[in-house]
Design a protein around this motif. Structure first.
Motif, PDB file in Angstrom:
ATOM      1  N   PHE A   1       5.300   5.340  11.303  1.00  0.00           N
ATOM      2  CA  PHE A   1       5.196   4.795   9.955  1.00  0.00           C
ATOM      3  C   PHE A   1       5.177   3.271  10.013  1.00  0.00           C
ATOM      4  O   PHE A   1       6.013   2.650  10.653  1.00  0.00           O
ATOM      5  N   MET A   2       4.206   2.641   9.360  1.00  0.00           N
ATOM      6  CA  MET A   2       4.000   1.192   9.382  1.00  0.00           C
ATOM      7  C   MET A   2       3.917   0.671  10.821  1.00  0.00           C
ATOM      8  O   MET A   2       4.379  -0.432  11.116  1.00  0.00           O
TER       9      MET A   2
ATOM     10  N   PHE B   1      -8.311  12.963  -2.874  1.00  0.00           N
ATOM     11  CA  PHE B   1      -7.844  13.746  -1.725  1.00  0.00           C
ATOM     12  C   PHE B   1      -6.767  14.751  -2.110  1.00  0.00           C
ATOM     13  O   PHE B   1      -6.725  15.863  -1.592  1.00  0.00           O
ATOM     14  N   TYR B   2      -5.870  14.354  -2.992  1.00  0.00           N
ATOM     15  CA  TYR B   2      -4.667  15.160  -3.249  1.00  0.00           C
ATOM     16  C   TYR B   2      -4.862  16.110  -4.433  1.00  0.00           C
ATOM     17  O   TYR B   2      -5.300  15.692  -5.511  1.00  0.00           O
TER      18      TYR B   2
ATOM     19  N   SER C   1      -0.117   9.535   4.733  1.00  0.00           N
ATOM     20  CA  SER C   1       0.206   9.765   3.329  1.00  0.00           C
ATOM     21  C   SER C   1       1.330   8.831   2.862  1.00  0.00           C
ATOM     22  O   SER C   1       1.260   8.235   1.784  1.00  0.00           O
ATOM     23  N   LEU C   2       2.355   8.676   3.708  1.00  0.00           N
ATOM     24  CA  LEU C   2       3.449   7.750   3.373  1.00  0.00           C
ATOM     25  C   LEU C   2       2.931   6.319   3.240  1.00  0.00           C
ATOM     26  O   LEU C   2       3.463   5.531   2.465  1.00  0.00           O
ATOM     27  N   GLU C   3       1.899   6.008   4.000  1.00  0.00           N
ATOM     28  CA  GLU C   3       1.359   4.645   3.953  1.00  0.00           C
ATOM     29  C   GLU C   3       0.385   4.443   2.805  1.00  0.00           C
ATOM     30  O   GLU C   3      -0.242   3.390   2.681  1.00  0.00           O
ATOM     31  N   GLY C   4       0.220   5.480   1.971  1.00  0.00           N
ATOM     32  CA  GLY C   4      -0.635   5.338   0.796  1.00  0.00           C
ATOM     33  C   GLY C   4      -2.096   5.628   1.071  1.00  0.00           C
ATOM     34  O   GLY C   4      -2.976   5.137   0.364  1.00  0.00           O
ATOM     35  N   GLN C   5      -2.350   6.421   2.106  1.00  0.00           N
ATOM     36  CA  GLN C   5      -3.727   6.749   2.470  1.00  0.00           C
ATOM     37  C   GLN C   5      -4.008   8.217   2.188  1.00  0.00           C
ATOM     38  O   GLN C   5      -3.113   8.987   1.856  1.00  0.00           O
ATOM     39  N   ARG C   6      -5.272   8.619   2.346  1.00  0.00           N
ATOM     40  CA  ARG C   6      -5.599  10.037   2.379  1.00  0.00           C
ATOM     41  C   ARG C   6      -4.865  10.658   3.555  1.00  0.00           C
ATOM     42  O   ARG C   6      -4.665  10.005   4.576  1.00  0.00           O
ATOM     43  N   GLY C   7      -4.472  11.913   3.417  1.00  0.00           N
ATOM     44  CA  GLY C   7      -3.716  12.555   4.501  1.00  0.00           C
ATOM     45  C   GLY C   7      -4.611  13.047   5.614  1.00  0.00           C
ATOM     46  O   GLY C   7      -4.734  14.245   5.852  1.00  0.00           O
TER      47      GLY C   7
ATOM     48  N   ARG D   1       0.814  -1.210   0.000  1.00  0.00           N
ATOM     49  CA  ARG D   1       0.000   0.000   0.000  1.00  0.00           C
ATOM     50  C   ARG D   1       0.857   1.274   0.000  1.00  0.00           C
ATOM     51  O   ARG D   1       0.496   2.280  -0.593  1.00  0.00           O
ATOM     52  N   SER D   2       2.003   1.243   0.676  1.00  0.00           N
ATOM     53  CA  SER D   2       2.797   2.467   0.767  1.00  0.00           C
ATOM     54  C   SER D   2       3.398   2.871  -0.584  1.00  0.00           C
ATOM     55  O   SER D   2       3.926   3.961  -0.731  1.00  0.00           O
TER      56      SER D   2
ATOM     57  N   GLY E   1       5.102  14.600  -1.601  1.00  0.00           N
ATOM     58  CA  GLY E   1       3.703  14.901  -1.311  1.00  0.00           C
ATOM     59  C   GLY E   1       2.974  15.182  -2.612  1.00  0.00           C
ATOM     60  O   GLY E   1       3.573  15.198  -3.692  1.00  0.00           O
TER      61      GLY E   1
END
Ligand SMILES: Cc1cc2nc3c(=O)[nH]c(=O)nc-3n(C[C@H](O)[C@H](O)[C@H](O)COP(=O)(O)O)c2cc1C
Ligand code: SF4
Ligand code: FES
Lengths: 173, 402
Positions: free
Chosen positions: B191-192, A66-67, B171-177, A24-25, B156
């Motif tokens: 992180f993780m 979102f971005y 955000s680093l984990e691939g999610q909405r911030g 996912r990351s 970013g």
């Protein structure tokens, strides 16, 4: 998109997933690459990414939506972002905005019909001591004056091939 | 790369790149943490958490994988000092990060760089590669058997809220911030879900300086609660906007006189989320115990219409709110509507006071720092600049051109 284009995009996505990893990351870096090369993250692209990462496409969509720098609708080849935040505002961003609209023939939030330019607002881009500031894709221009706007747009027009056509017309006139 | 318009002398000029790392590796990890604690350094990103303490918590956290994260998301309106530090003093920032890896026992460093700074990427990648070639990154850093540490850059994608440390991690984990509830704090669940320290670019650069010059050098400037020096980004109505280093605890008046802005009507300290100080308060100090700032100073000259300033900031927050919690998602548009009424001269005193109490509710009830601070500028402008704010007509003093 032609089938060939779709195939090319799919194989690009696989290559980026190989590069950034399949967890996912890796999602944001992969989406950033897709946006950069294809000027948008299409539904098709979201589906492919989701399949490879084993997540629902809605998850990918929720991230794309979102971005500010990710879009599910195509952007122009040149995305022009004018800073509207206070320091640039005080240094005359309104005049630059007007000149950009005049010279591009589009308003903020719009993309030119030929798909070459998108005009948008940005929030502070870290050039506040030398506003008004704007970005053309990744490039920054500072202390912009209305008369500089055309100079800034010119290389973009050239790179898009619009230039050749326009100058030919001018030559004939 | 674009240089700032003006820049003052900086202590960074007296510290060579790599010296900070050498100094760190000459100490034990515990000694590095102790030196930072001794120096009194507090986070330069705005919140001002003691850096030594943060690193101590992370060092004590159990676990093999830990992360050192450099917050280079610099999005606060009026801030450009991190951009400047990453162009002119990136070596010090990387020294500070690597020292962090040594101190807390982390193998991975991440620079989270805002999307708007993509043009800096090639320069930073080249510096990282040069450090790998010199064995300052990679396996056995600096010849220390078993100390492996490397730094990667992650971009970013245009979201101010991702500067908030837990949103950054999302955000680093691939999610909405979207900011997380805290606790748990990143020092144990980062992180993780691994222990992570998140620090500002400038914080890491000062870490390198402190390790080279010593805690006493740092402590001798500033105030008891806010030790040391700070980098300021100055913009707006002054003669010499640019990047400057000043001691913590400097008065607003002294700062203004240094940048040629002494006749200002007001100064915004801390960007859109900060405090708008009127001329009557220019004797106050810039320090964690008085007016805190991440470094953004915006000067407003005598003819500025302060209601327009409040409006610009609120437009910013309406757009940048992540929308996760109600006080912030709904409060900011309500305040903006209120400003629009004020602009037209159509807001009753009662409604204005209701807007102010809404602002105070947002400060208390919002989930993260964005919503907790977004009403600050509005509230301070309403309080100090009545003539600009109330009973405006097309001809009144409030309607000055901006
Ligand atoms: C909305 C919001 C935006 C933030 N943006 C930044 C930022 O751009 N850079 C930064 O260093 N800290 C930012 N912070 C503060 C971080 O959450 C965090 O406190 C900081 O990175 C910790 O580093 P420090 O202790 O070295 O200051 C922001 C906080 C909030 C609430
Ligand atoms: S305060 Fe605003 S930005 Fe922060 S979590 Fe709530 S909605 Fe999101
Ligand atoms: S306000 Fe425009 S770059 Fe910062």
């Amino acid at each position: 998109m032609l089938v060939n284009d779709l195939e090319r995009q799919n194989s690009d996505i696989v290559a980026w997933l190989d590069k950034y990893g399949r967890d996912r990351s890796a999602l944001l870096p992969v989406l950033q690459e897709i946006q950069k090369k294809y000027s948008c993250v299409s539904n098709q692209a979201m589906q492919v990414v989701a399949d490879h990462l084993g997540i629902h496409p809605v998850e990918v969509y929720s991230v794309v939506s979102f971005y500010a720098f990710l879009d599910d609708k195509p952007k122009g080849k040149n995305v022009i972002r004018l800073c509207r935040t206070i320091s640039c505002d005080m240094q005359g961003k309104a005049h630059i905005a007007r000149q950009l609209e005049n010279d591009l023939g589009i308003g903020f939030g719009e993309t030119s019909p030929d798909g070459q330019f998108t005009l948008e607002w940005a929030n502070c881009i870290g050039m506040c001591d030398q506003g008004p500031a704007l970005m053309v894709n990744d490039r920054v221009y500072t202390s912009v004056t209305p008369s500089m706007v055309d100079e800034i747009l010119e290389p973009c027009r050239k790179s898009c091939g619009v230039y050749a056509l326009a100058s030919k017309e001018e030559g004939q006139a | 790369m674009i240089a700032p318009k003006n820049r003052g002398p900086m202590s960074y000029d007296t510290v060579k790149a790599e010296a900070g790392l050498t100094a760190a590796l000459a100490k034990t990890p515990a000694e590095v943490v102790a030196t930072l604690t001794e120096s009194g350094l507090k986070g330069r990103g705005g919140a001002g958490f003691p850096t030594g303490l943060k690193w101590k918590f992370a060092a004590e956290s159990q676990g093999q994988d830990k992360y050192v994260i450099c917050n280079a998301d610099e999005g606060e309106p009026g801030t450009f000092k991190d951009r400047f530090l990453l162009t002119d003093y990136a070596g010090l920032v990387m020294d500070g990060m690597t020292a962090g890896g040594w101190a807390i026992g982390a193998k991975h460093g991440i620079i989270y760089l805002r999307g708007e700074y993509t043009y800096m990427c090639a320069h930073l990648e080249a510096l990282l590669q040069a450090r790998r070639d010199k064995q300052l990154l990679g396996k056995n850093v600096g010849g220390h058997q078993g100390f492996d540490f490397d730094i990667e850059i992650r971009m970013g994608s245009g979201a101010y809220v991702c500067g908030e440390e837990t949103a950054l991690i999302e955000s680093l984990e691939g999610q909405r911030g979207e900011p997380r509830n805290r606790p748990p704090f990143p020092v144990d669940t980062g992180f993780m879900d691994k222990p992570s320290i998140v620090n500002n670019v400038e914080t890491f650069a000062y870490v390198a300086c402190i390790l080279v010059k010593g805690a006493d050098w740092f402590k001798k400037t500033g105030t008891a609660k806010s030790t040391g020096l700070k980098i300021f980004s100055v913009s707006g109505d002054c003669e010499r906007p640019g990047v400057y280093e000043f001691p913590m605890g400097i008065t607003v008046a002294d700062l203004l006189s240094a940048v040629g802005g002494s006749d200002a009507k007001a100064v915004q300290i801390g960007g859109a989320s900060g405090y708008c100080a009127p001329a009557a308060e220019f004797n106050r100090t810039i320090a964690y115990e008085d007016i805190a700032t991440g470094g953004s100073i915006i000067v407003f000259g005598q003819n500025r219409d302060m209601l327009k300033v409040a409006k610009n900031f609120l437009e910013f927050f309406v757009e940048e709110s992540c929308g996760q919690c109600t006080p912030c998602r709904d409060g900011n548009p309500k305040l903006l509507e209120g400003v629009e009424l004020l602009e037209k001269g159509r807001c009753s005193t009662k409604y204005l006071s209701e807007l102010c109490s809404l602002g105070e509710t947002m400060q208390l009830a919002s989930k993260c720092g964005l919503g907790q601070t977004s009403a600050n500028a509005f509230l301070s402008i309403v309080k100090h600049f009545g003539p600009d704010v109330m009973a405006r007509t097309p001809h009144c003093a409030g309607h000055r051109k901006s």
